[in-house]
Design an enzyme around this catalytic site. Structure first.
Site, PDB file in Angstrom:
ATOM      1  N   LYS A 169       0.857  -1.188   0.000  1.00 21.56           N
ATOM      2  CA  LYS A 169       0.000   0.000   0.000  1.00 21.56           C
ATOM      3  C   LYS A 169       0.892   1.236   0.000  1.00 21.56           C
ATOM      4  CE  LYS A 169      -1.933   2.940   2.644  1.00 21.56           C
ATOM      5  NZ  LYS A 169      -1.872   4.115   1.756  1.00 21.56           N
ATOM      6  N   GLU A 172      -0.930   7.587  -0.145  1.00 21.78           N
ATOM      7  CA  GLU A 172      -1.921   8.230  -1.021  1.00 21.78           C
ATOM      8  C   GLU A 172      -1.338   9.458  -1.723  1.00 21.78           C
ATOM      9  OE1 GLU A 172      -2.017   7.666   2.175  1.00 21.78           O
ATOM     10  OE2 GLU A 172      -2.897   9.291   3.354  1.00 21.78           O
ATOM     11  N   GLU A 243       9.033   1.064  11.400  1.00 20.35           N
ATOM     12  CA  GLU A 243      10.082   2.081  11.213  1.00 20.35           C
ATOM     13  C   GLU A 243       9.390   3.431  11.346  1.00 20.35           C
ATOM     14  OE1 GLU A 243      13.294   1.627  10.736  1.00 20.35           O
ATOM     15  OE2 GLU A 243      13.327  -0.534  10.364  1.00 20.35           O
ATOM     16  N   CYS A 277      13.276  10.815   7.628  1.00 16.23           N
ATOM     17  CA  CYS A 277      13.071  10.349   9.007  1.00 16.23           C
ATOM     18  C   CYS A 277      14.313  10.619   9.845  1.00 16.23           C
ATOM     19  CB  CYS A 277      12.727   8.869   9.022  1.00 16.23           C
ATOM     20  SG  CYS A 277      13.903   7.868   8.129  1.00 16.23           S
ATOM     21  N   GLU A 376       8.823  15.892  16.298  1.00 16.73           N
ATOM     22  CA  GLU A 376       9.331  15.799  14.927  1.00 16.73           C
ATOM     23  C   GLU A 376       8.843  17.011  14.128  1.00 16.73           C
ATOM     24  OE1 GLU A 376       7.941  12.527  12.289  1.00 16.73           O
ATOM     25  OE2 GLU A 376      10.066  12.124  11.983  1.00 16.73           O
TER      26      GLU A 376
HETATM   27  P1  NAD Z   1       1.958   8.226   7.884  1.00 17.38           P
HETATM   28  O1  NAD Z   1       2.072   7.444   9.134  1.00 17.38           O
HETATM   29  O2  NAD Z   1       0.969   9.316   7.822  1.00 17.38           O
HETATM   30  O3  NAD Z   1       1.604   7.248   6.656  1.00 17.38           O
HETATM   31  C1  NAD Z   1       2.424   6.172   6.300  1.00 17.38           C
HETATM   32  C2  NAD Z   1       1.597   5.147   5.561  1.00 17.38           C
HETATM   33  O4  NAD Z   1       0.637   4.586   6.460  1.00 17.38           O
HETATM   34  C3  NAD Z   1       0.791   5.711   4.396  1.00 17.38           C
HETATM   35  O5  NAD Z   1       0.772   4.765   3.352  1.00 17.38           O
HETATM   36  C4  NAD Z   1      -0.596   5.860   5.000  1.00 17.38           C
HETATM   37  O6  NAD Z   1      -1.640   5.830   4.059  1.00 17.38           O
HETATM   38  C5  NAD Z   1      -0.645   4.637   5.890  1.00 17.38           C
HETATM   39  N1  NAD Z   1      -1.626   4.706   6.972  1.00 17.38           N
HETATM   40  C6  NAD Z   1      -2.102   5.808   7.601  1.00 17.38           C
HETATM   41  N2  NAD Z   1      -2.988   5.437   8.563  1.00 17.38           N
HETATM   42  C7  NAD Z   1      -3.053   4.087   8.534  1.00 17.38           C
HETATM   43  C8  NAD Z   1      -3.791   3.127   9.276  1.00 17.38           C
HETATM   44  N3  NAD Z   1      -4.636   3.493  10.243  1.00 17.38           N
HETATM   45  N4  NAD Z   1      -3.620   1.825   8.985  1.00 17.38           N
HETATM   46  C9  NAD Z   1      -2.760   1.444   8.018  1.00 17.38           C
HETATM   47  N5  NAD Z   1      -2.047   2.305   7.272  1.00 17.38           N
HETATM   48  C10 NAD Z   1      -2.189   3.615   7.531  1.00 17.38           C
HETATM   49  O7  NAD Z   1       3.418   8.769   7.557  1.00 17.38           O
HETATM   50  P2  NAD Z   1       3.878   9.692   6.332  1.00 17.38           P
HETATM   51  O8  NAD Z   1       3.401  11.087   6.563  1.00 17.38           O
HETATM   52  O9  NAD Z   1       3.559   9.031   5.035  1.00 17.38           O
HETATM   53  O10 NAD Z   1       5.473   9.645   6.495  1.00 17.38           O
HETATM   54  C11 NAD Z   1       6.174  10.505   7.319  1.00 17.38           C
HETATM   55  C12 NAD Z   1       6.541   9.808   8.614  1.00 17.38           C
HETATM   56  O11 NAD Z   1       7.262   8.622   8.319  1.00 17.38           O
HETATM   57  C13 NAD Z   1       7.465  10.632   9.485  1.00 17.38           C
HETATM   58  O12 NAD Z   1       7.087  10.504  10.833  1.00 17.38           O
HETATM   59  C14 NAD Z   1       8.832   9.973   9.260  1.00 17.38           C
HETATM   60  O13 NAD Z   1       9.745  10.157  10.309  1.00 17.38           O
HETATM   61  C15 NAD Z   1       8.450   8.549   9.097  1.00 17.38           C
HETATM   62  N6  NAD Z   1       9.484   7.818   8.373  1.00 17.38           N
HETATM   63  C16 NAD Z   1      10.229   6.899   9.056  1.00 17.38           C
HETATM   64  C17 NAD Z   1      11.254   6.219   8.385  1.00 17.38           C
HETATM   65  C18 NAD Z   1      12.086   5.180   9.088  1.00 17.38           C
HETATM   66  O14 NAD Z   1      12.743   4.415   8.404  1.00 17.38           O
HETATM   67  N7  NAD Z   1      12.089   5.109  10.406  1.00 17.38           N
HETATM   68  C19 NAD Z   1      11.503   6.496   7.045  1.00 17.38           C
HETATM   69  C20 NAD Z   1      10.720   7.438   6.396  1.00 17.38           C
HETATM   70  C21 NAD Z   1       9.699   8.093   7.062  1.00 17.38           C
END
Ligand code: NAD
Length: 486
Positions: A169, A172, A243, A277, A376
């Protein structure tokens, strides 16, 4: 479109989600707003494909993964361009993201055919003990928008190499490049081994997370979503790899060459407009060089060029969406009202009237009571604090709920040893922030997550282990019943 059971699905009766180019605010494309039924179709396809994929010889799986890497390279330039339009960061950064992703498939192709477990010493000479690694089954891979291809590769390359099938997935916000890549580079895999469903997290992500036929979730994203996913997988005791976010510290020792440290810090904090991240989000500079360092940093940052990532002269692209930019602006505003001073940046650039741009900012007079030093930020902001002793620098570096990465600039080996031993972070960078290594496990301590990607550890996450204890002779044992025989 979606990609289910080896077929590109274009004829679904679903609403659409528009994908916006963050540099121009124009609509770049649209994808289906998927639902639970789409998730179930993909999971069923992946489940059906699993039985034969798991017994496919590892060298054959490796060949298919190498082929995927080659096809990605054939389309490299077009895919880099599309990713630039979709995610916003400059071409050189997307070029790197693709290169690392292509190489990840080659790396895990080799690792996957190398290793199926280990033989261990038995307790008795008549026994044979060994550990076999087995795939989990269907793995749900949920991806964020900031490195949509790299973080996908870090999951599906080891997952497939280990014999799992996957349901992906994408975010979006950035589904187009993922769909294009799967269409162009994964069409030679058996149907159902790789599937992609698009849509919002609660609508299509949660049905993947909660489905009993999905045996593992590999997630990268925010802490809040990670916590939500963990609460949903707990009742099933489902393997959950998380992650999550970070608030990475960067410590500058007094012995540094200031221009080098300034340049390294700007890269660590502003790469992908600070939307990494492991972006540096808090900086601690020795008091003896603090004012000189902050002046040089402000000069350096003020010369960086904002623009559309497609322009060769661009150093920093837009943020992904207006709402993410507003969150950063609010953090800066709150910090200023609590006494922080903005040395440069933090404004929307006058010369760019379209796109979600924010001038990179350097802040001083900050402290740990401020949100900008605790939460963050995920944007182009560099807050600087002076420290007196290295003890203090380590305490400050550890004073956060996250523990993803941490950087130090110095040539003093004693400081380096203390830093990597005492700082709680999954990755420690000395003099070269934010550089990955295929064989180096990547992940977080504390609230930054559970598990590791990359390296052998990143392969083992996608395997469950089974210990086989085999008594070859099979004779009666004196330690069986009855006890205390006369
Ligand atoms: P997000 O948590 O908003 O979304 C990530 C993914 O999860 C998207 O595909 C989203 O549609 C999905 N999602 C959202 N709600 C969900 C639910 N209830 N059930 C299942 N899936 C769901 O994060 P984002 O805004 O896309 O990314 C930014 C965040 O990601 C930042 O906090 C960043 O630090 C973190 N990040 C971490 C790493 C790492 O390796 N640790 C790497 C990149 C980004």
């Amino acid at each position: 479109m979606m990609y289910i059971n080896g077929k590109i699905i274009t004829d679904l009766d679903r609403e659409k989600i528009e994908v916006i180019n963050p540099a121009t605010e124009e609509i770049l494309g649209e994808v289906f707003r998927g639902n639970a039924q789409d998730a179930i179709s993909a999971i069923e396809a992946a489940k059906n494909a699993f039985n034969s994929w798991k017994v496919t010889p590892a060298y054959e799986r490796a060949a298919l993964l190498h082929q995927a890497a080659s096809k990605m390279r054939e389309h490299h330039d077009d895919l880099v361009r599309l990713l630039t339009e979709e995610e916003g960061k400059p071409i050189p950064e997307n070029d790197e993201e693709w290169w690392w992703s292509e190489e990840t498939f080659d790396y895990y192709a080799e690792l996957g055919r190398h290793d199926r477990g280990t033989v261990i010493p038995p307790g008795e000479s008549t026994q044979f003990n060994f550990i076999i690694k087995e795939p989990w089954g269907v793995v749900g891979c949920i991806i964020p928008w900031n490195y949509p291809i790299l973080l996908l590769a870090w999951k599906i390359a080891p997952a497939l190499a280990a014999g799992n099938t996957v349901v992906i997935k994408p975010s979006e916000f950035t589904p187009l490049t993922t769909l294009k890549m799967i269409e162009l580079a994964f069409d030679h895999f058996p149907p159902g081994v790789v599937n992609v469903v698009t849509g919002y997290g609660p609508e299509v992500g949660e049905p993947i997370v909660t489905h009993p036929d999905v045996k593992m979730i590999a997630f990268t994203g925010s802490l809040a979503t990670g916590q939500r996913i963990a609460s949903l997988t707990a009742p099933q005791m489902k393997k959950t790899h998380l992650e999550l976010g970070g608030k990475d510290p960067f410590v500058v020792a007094p012995d540094v060459d200031i221009p080098t440290a300034v340049s390294g810090l700007a890269y660590a904090a502003l790469l992908n407009a600070g939307q990494v991240c492991t972006s540096t989000e808090r900086v601690y500079v020795h008091e003896s060089i603090f004012s000189h360092f902050s002046e040089e940093l402000s000069d350096f940052v003020g010369k960086l060029r904002l623009g559309n990532g497609l322009e060769p002269s661009t150093d920093i692209g837009p943020m992904l969406r207006d709402k993410f930019r507003s969150k950063v602006e609010v953090q800066i505003k709150k910090a200023v009202s609590a006494g922080a001073k903005v040395l440069i940046g933090g404004k929307r650039p006058d010369q760019l009237d379209r796109g979600f741009f924010l001038e990179p900012a350097v802040l001083v007079n900050v402290d740990h009571s401020m949100e900008i030093m605790r939460e963050e930020t995920f944007g182009p902001v560099i807050p600087l604090m002076p420290y007196k002793t290295f003890d203090e620098a380590i305490i400050l570096a550890n004073d956060n709920q996250y523990g993803l990465g941490a950087s130090l600039m110095t040539h003093d080996a004693k400081l380096v040893k203390r830093f990597f031993e005492e700082v709680h972070a999954g990755t420690i960078w000395i003099n070269d922030p934010l550089t990955d290594n295929f064989a180096g496990p990547f992940g977080g301590m504390k609230m930054s997550g559970l598990g590791r990607e990359l390296g052998q550890a990143g392969f083992d996450e996608f395997c469950q282990v089974k210990h086989v204890h085999w008594d070859i002779e099979g004779n009666l044992k004196e330690y069986w019943y009855p006890y205390g025989e006369e």
